[in-house]
Design a protein around this motif. Structure first.
Motif: not given
Length: 388
Positions: A241, A277, A288, A290
């Motif tokens: 990540t 992610d 961004s 999830r």
């Protein structure tokens, strides 16, 4: 996924005690360290030491200087200078501008595939060391069966038992095709494979340096950015990540239409193992979030459920899945294919994309696409050999 080579701004560094791990660096710190040299002349043998000295001082290069520097070194430099550039960039921490500069030079020197299709690539950096089945390769066939045009860029295995080229070759696909043959595969089969060594002759100058260095450099992440068909869409997996901001913002710099940069539970792809992610890339920037496979109807599984083996075993597993076999590996392929379909606009959204992928996989349509691809690619290879 198998690497093609083995944001705000992000960088590769060993800061914070995480040696060998790519970490995020704040935009403000980048701005303080930025060196603006847009008016400076193109690098020459005289200027290379100046550029290297700039990096020794911990200052960033412009995209233009990075691009021109690598171009000079590939043509007239030596291994020591190439190694110095890569190691100093790594020690300082690469910026998206620098990565974009390196990618631009490599793309200039690549053999290009011309196609009228807005192709998508499903690809990863590799380096997750988990030994999963060839998820990105399998997902490419499923996505093509669901209506996407998939231009897959890849290589043989570097760190795993079986790379994308290895498993496709075992399945019967001709992997070493020229650009005209690739274009015809895309037209007729909806999927094609571009073997990285054939399309990136400039890598001949880089490979010996990387082998001797034995450390990660910018070239560990460049592969997904160097698609010879210049894929405007992508599902791009990364092994950490920490790498996501650098990858995503480099793709913004390169003008990507839409891509999803993903990492899930230690793998450089989407998986049913657990949450992922995501950094979504568009010309406007990045965002961004999830995601969880269960939100698109995919049940959870364990990492062991996705393990593969050598090329013979992986080819057998993929053939079974393309023929309609159900289970965690089929779920993983449909999950990645579904998000790729949404990324390139074939599906309205991921839920629809996954449903389309599941229909293509469970009906055996993916197996039909593979058979068609094998036939076309082998005919194209025979034609190339006949005219060589």
């Amino acid at each position: 996924m198998q690497s093609c080579f083995l944001s705000n701004r992000g960088v590769a560094s060993s800061v914070g005690g995480r040696s060998g791990v790519l970490a995020y660096r704040s935009p403000r710190l980048n701005e303080r360290r930025k060196v603006f040299a847009s008016a400076s002349p193109a690098p020459t043998a005289v200027r290379i030491p100046q550029i290297l000295e700039t990096l020794c001082e911990g200052k960033d290069l412009t995209r233009e200087d990075t691009e021109a520097c690598l171009e000079y070194l590939l043509e007239d430099g030596d291994e020591v200078q190439i190694a110095a550039l890569l190691v100093l960039l790594r020690a300082k921490g690469e910026t998206p501008e620098e990565i974009a500069g390196l990618a631009t030079t490599m793309k200039k020197k690549a053999t290009r595939v011309n196609t009228p299709h807005d192709v998508v690539d499903i690809v990863g950096t590799g380096g997750d060391s988990i030994g999963s089945i060839n998820i990105s390769t399998g997902s490419s066939v499923v996505a093509a069966a669901a209506g996407a045009k998939v231009a897959k860029h890849g290589n043989r295995s570097v760190s795993s038992l079986c790379g994308s080229a290895d498993v496709l070759e075992e399945l019967g696909v001709a992997i070493d095709l020229g650009p005209e043959s690739i274009s015809r595969c895309l037209d007729s089969a909806g999927v094609a494979f571009m073997f990285a060594p054939r399309y990136h002759p400039a890598m001949k100058a880089i490979v010996p340096v990387r082998r001797k260095l034995k450390v990660r450099t910018a070239f560990n992440i460049l592969g997904p950015m160097l698609n010879p068909a210049d894929a405007p869409y992508g599902l791009i997996g990364v092994y950490s990540t920490d790498l996501m901001p650098l990858m995503a913002n480099s793709l913004v710099q390169l003008g990507t239409k839409k891509a999803l940069v993903v990492h899930s539970m230690g793998l450089d792809e989407l998986t049913p193992i657990g949450p992922a992610d995501v950094m979504e890339v568009t010309p406007e920037g990045t965002k961004s979030y999830r995601l969880d496979a269960k939100d698109v109807g995919i049940p959870p599984c364990e990492v062991e459920d996705l393990k593969g083996g050598d090329r013979v075993l992986n080819a057998k597993i993929l053939r079974d899945v393309f023929g309609g076999a159900k289970g965690p590996i089929a779920d993983a392929l449909c999950l990645n294919a579904g998000y790729a379909l949404a990324s390139c606009g074939v599906a309205e959204n991921p839920i629809e994309g996954v449903a389309m992928a599941q229909e293509a996989q469970q009906s055996g349509k993916a197996g039909d696409v593979l058979s068609n691809w094998i036939d076309i690619s082998q005919k194209e290879k025979a034609g190339e050999l006949a005219t060589a």
